[in-house]
Design an enzyme around this catalytic site. Structure first.
Site, mmCIF file in Angstrom:
data_model
loop_
_atom_site.group_PDB
_atom_site.id
_atom_site.type_symbol
_atom_site.label_atom_id
_atom_site.label_comp_id
_atom_site.label_asym_id
_atom_site.label_seq_id
_atom_site.Cartn_x
_atom_site.Cartn_y
_atom_site.Cartn_z
ATOM 1 N N CYS A 114 39.748 -7.701 11.681
ATOM 2 C CA CYS A 114 39.968 -8.617 10.550
ATOM 3 C C CYS A 114 41.010 -9.686 10.849
ATOM 4 O O CYS A 114 40.996 -10.762 10.252
ATOM 5 C CB CYS A 114 40.376 -7.838 9.306
ATOM 6 S SG CYS A 114 39.105 -6.678 8.803
ATOM 7 N N HIS A 262 42.414 -13.514 4.484
ATOM 8 C CA HIS A 262 41.243 -12.763 4.935
ATOM 9 C C HIS A 262 40.625 -12.094 3.714
ATOM 10 O O HIS A 262 41.338 -11.505 2.899
ATOM 11 C CB HIS A 262 41.666 -11.723 5.979
ATOM 12 C CG HIS A 262 40.663 -10.634 6.156
ATOM 13 N ND1 HIS A 262 39.354 -10.896 6.471
ATOM 14 C CD2 HIS A 262 40.755 -9.287 6.026
ATOM 15 C CE1 HIS A 262 38.685 -9.760 6.541
ATOM 16 N NE2 HIS A 262 39.517 -8.764 6.265
ATOM 17 N N ASN A 292 33.157 -8.777 2.931
ATOM 18 C CA ASN A 292 34.178 -8.888 3.976
ATOM 19 C C ASN A 292 33.464 -9.136 5.303
ATOM 20 O O ASN A 292 32.736 -8.263 5.778
ATOM 21 C CB ASN A 292 34.980 -7.579 4.011
ATOM 22 C CG ASN A 292 36.047 -7.546 5.096
ATOM 23 O OD1 ASN A 292 36.047 -8.367 6.007
ATOM 24 N ND2 ASN A 292 36.946 -6.576 5.004
HETATM 25 O O1 UT7 Z 1 39.370 -5.888 5.992
HETATM 26 C C1 UT7 Z 1 40.258 -4.951 6.533
HETATM 27 C C2 UT7 Z 1 41.185 -4.433 5.521
HETATM 28 N N1 UT7 Z 1 40.475 -3.711 4.510
HETATM 29 C C3 UT7 Z 1 41.058 -3.462 3.371
HETATM 30 O O2 UT7 Z 1 42.157 -3.875 3.163
HETATM 31 C C4 UT7 Z 1 40.312 -2.606 2.372
HETATM 32 C C5 UT7 Z 1 41.273 -1.723 1.652
HETATM 33 N N2 UT7 Z 1 40.682 -0.740 0.765
HETATM 34 C C6 UT7 Z 1 39.885 -1.037 -0.287
HETATM 35 O O3 UT7 Z 1 39.545 -2.181 -0.495
HETATM 36 C C7 UT7 Z 1 39.506 0.065 -1.245
HETATM 37 O O4 UT7 Z 1 40.206 1.231 -0.894
HETATM 38 C C8 UT7 Z 1 37.979 0.379 -1.253
HETATM 39 C C9 UT7 Z 1 37.240 -0.757 -1.943
HETATM 40 C C10 UT7 Z 1 37.482 0.562 0.146
HETATM 41 C C11 UT7 Z 1 37.700 1.652 -2.050
HETATM 42 O O5 UT7 Z 1 38.224 1.551 -3.362
HETATM 43 P P1 UT7 Z 1 39.130 2.734 -3.957
HETATM 44 O O6 UT7 Z 1 39.495 2.299 -5.299
HETATM 45 O O7 UT7 Z 1 40.238 2.971 -2.982
HETATM 46 O O8 UT7 Z 1 38.105 3.932 -4.046
HETATM 47 P P2 UT7 Z 1 38.166 5.371 -3.360
HETATM 48 O O9 UT7 Z 1 37.861 5.276 -1.907
HETATM 49 O O10 UT7 Z 1 39.437 6.057 -3.752
HETATM 50 O O11 UT7 Z 1 36.969 6.110 -4.062
HETATM 51 C C12 UT7 Z 1 36.987 6.360 -5.486
HETATM 52 C C13 UT7 Z 1 35.701 7.036 -5.879
HETATM 53 C C14 UT7 Z 1 35.360 8.257 -5.032
HETATM 54 O O12 UT7 Z 1 34.755 9.208 -5.876
HETATM 55 P P3 UT7 Z 1 35.603 10.442 -6.452
HETATM 56 O O13 UT7 Z 1 36.121 11.176 -5.247
HETATM 57 O O14 UT7 Z 1 36.699 9.829 -7.267
HETATM 58 O O15 UT7 Z 1 34.603 11.196 -7.254
HETATM 59 C C15 UT7 Z 1 34.318 7.732 -4.064
HETATM 60 O O16 UT7 Z 1 33.444 8.738 -3.608
HETATM 61 O O17 UT7 Z 1 34.603 6.134 -5.718
HETATM 62 C C16 UT7 Z 1 33.579 6.751 -4.922
HETATM 63 N N3 UT7 Z 1 32.913 5.700 -4.145
HETATM 64 C C17 UT7 Z 1 31.873 4.988 -4.617
HETATM 65 N N4 UT7 Z 1 31.211 5.034 -5.781
HETATM 66 C C18 UT7 Z 1 30.194 4.145 -5.935
HETATM 67 C C19 UT7 Z 1 33.227 5.256 -2.902
HETATM 68 N N5 UT7 Z 1 32.402 4.263 -2.562
HETATM 69 C C20 UT7 Z 1 31.560 4.080 -3.599
HETATM 70 C C21 UT7 Z 1 30.493 3.181 -3.836
HETATM 71 N N6 UT7 Z 1 29.853 3.257 -5.008
HETATM 72 N N7 UT7 Z 1 30.120 2.261 -2.928
#
Ligand code: UT7
Length: 335
Positions: A114, A262, A292
């Site tokens: 990135c 980014h 992204n």
């Molecule tokens: O480009 C390089 C740098 N990248 C970044 O800086 C990205 C940084 N991270 C993020 O943007 C976020 O952490 C994400 C968008 C990747 C994820 O969002 P989050 O709010 O951190 O969600 P999470 O991973 O904690 O997941 C929350 C819930 C989980 O379910 P439970 O365990 O709470 O039941 C996941 O299984 O959301 C679920 N989940 C989804 N649900 C529907 C994960 N992916 C999905 C999905 N659709 N695509």
């Protein structure tokens, strides 16, 4: 010592639009989750066989070269940033040299994910500063869609990433008051595996192991991201490296005319905007349309910003990135 300045910009994205609803038909996800967590509405995916990382980079480069008002024979060096090269080796830099018919200049590949475009700009800037080169073609291009786990297992990563390319021509500036004022690069390899694709590699998952195991449940050749951990680090490092760049030049956040971060997550951009007290028109975001695109995200966003008249002569433009490595960096530009 010379300054470098961006004299031409171009981008290319595939025509094929993939909406959140399209993804919800092939995995357990939904438009509300994706928009709420990331801001993404749709992204582009290459139609198989129609484009490669290199071909998208070439298309973006042709536009940038034309807009810079130079000929391909004026290019002294090529820097290509990607995490999704056409081949394991050689990298796409030489493929661009071949496909654009550029003379036998040097071609360098940057592997900083990135932050790749920021690193690539920094490298190119040094060559121009020393007087070694006058015009450098810098490309960021990614073809993610072939390499993502498009099942529910991979949804936390695969809904985020999209395909596309952006390119810039860096040329020698006429004065020291314009162009790239400074670049700032960092890394913290302690967290290398928190956002990574482990296989195939010569460290943990050899190609020969993968072939021998032939395991359909092997996840090691799909990207992995510890989302919340990456998010927490991203907001800290983005802020730090922007402040470092401004401080180096005796500037304050309110001196910024346009911040082009980014496009990792709209929530990260909004956090930075609030932290620095910037208005909506001081921060450019297009993650809603493209997801992204890793090394391509800044040059695509910068090109769109320029095309829509948001970048004008004399403006203070700041580029900043954070991602896998971890690596992060910023570029401070007086346009
Ligand atoms: O480009 C390089 C740098 N990248 C970044 O800086 C990205 C940084 N991270 C993020 O943007 C976020 O952490 C994400 C968008 C990747 C994820 O969002 P989050 O709010 O951190 O969600 P999470 O991973 O904690 O997941 C929350 C819930 C989980 O379910 P439970 O365990 O709470 O039941 C996941 O299984 O959301 C679920 N989940 C989804 N649900 C529907 C994960 N992916 C999905 C999905 N659709 N695509």
């Amino acid at each position: 010592m010379y300054n470098s300045k961006i004299t031409g910009l171009g981008y290319y994205v595939p025509d094929n639009v993939v909406t959140n609803d399209d993804l919800s038909k092939i995995m357990d996800t939904n438009d509300a989750w994706i928009q709420e967590r990331t801001g993404i509405k749709e992204r582009r995916h290459v139609i198989k066989g129609e484009d490669t990382t290199t071909s998208m980079g070439v298309k973006a480069a042709k536009i940038a070269i034309e807009r810079a008002g130079i000929d391909k024979d004026d290019i002294d060096f090529i820097v290509f940033a990607t995490l999704s090269p056409d081949y394991y080796f050689p990298g796409p830099g030489v493929l661009v040299q071949r496909d654009l018919g550029i003379k036998t200049v040097g071609a360098l590949d940057v592997r900083n994910q990135c932050s790749g475009f920021v690193y690539a700009i920094s490298v190119a800037d040094q060559y121009i500063k020393t007087g070694m080169y006058k015009n450098i073609l810098v490309i960021g291009s990614e073809l993610h869609s072939y390499g993502l786990d498009m099942t529910t297992r991979g949804r936390a990563v695969s809904v985020i990433f999209g395909d596309g390319a952006g390119a810039a021509i860096l040329s020698r500036a006429e004065s020291q008051d314009e162009g790239i004022l400074s670049t700032h690069l960092h890394s913290e390899g302690q967290h290398a595996e928190e956002l990574s694709l482990i296989a195939p590699g010569m460290g943990k998952r050899w190609v020969s192991d993968i072939i021998a195991d032939n395991d359909p449940n092997d996840e090691s050749y799909f990207p992995y991201m510890n989302g919340q951990f990456v998010f927490k680090n991203a907001v800290v490092r983005f802020s730090e490296v922007i402040m470092e760049g401004l401080g180096k030049n005796g500037l304050q956040p309110n001196d910024i005319d346009l911040l082009v971060p980014h496009q990792a997550n709209l929530r990260i951009s909004q956090f930075i905007q609030n932290k620095f007290g910037l208005k909506d028109d001081q921060v450019f975001n297009n993650i809603m349309s493209y997801g992204n695109t890793t090394a391509a995200s800044i040059p695509i966003a910068l090109t769109e910003a320029w095309e829509s008249g948001k970048v004008n002569s004399g403006d203070l433009v700041v580029l900043a990135a954070f991602g896998s490595g971890f690596t992060w960096g910023s570029v401070i530009i007086r346009w």
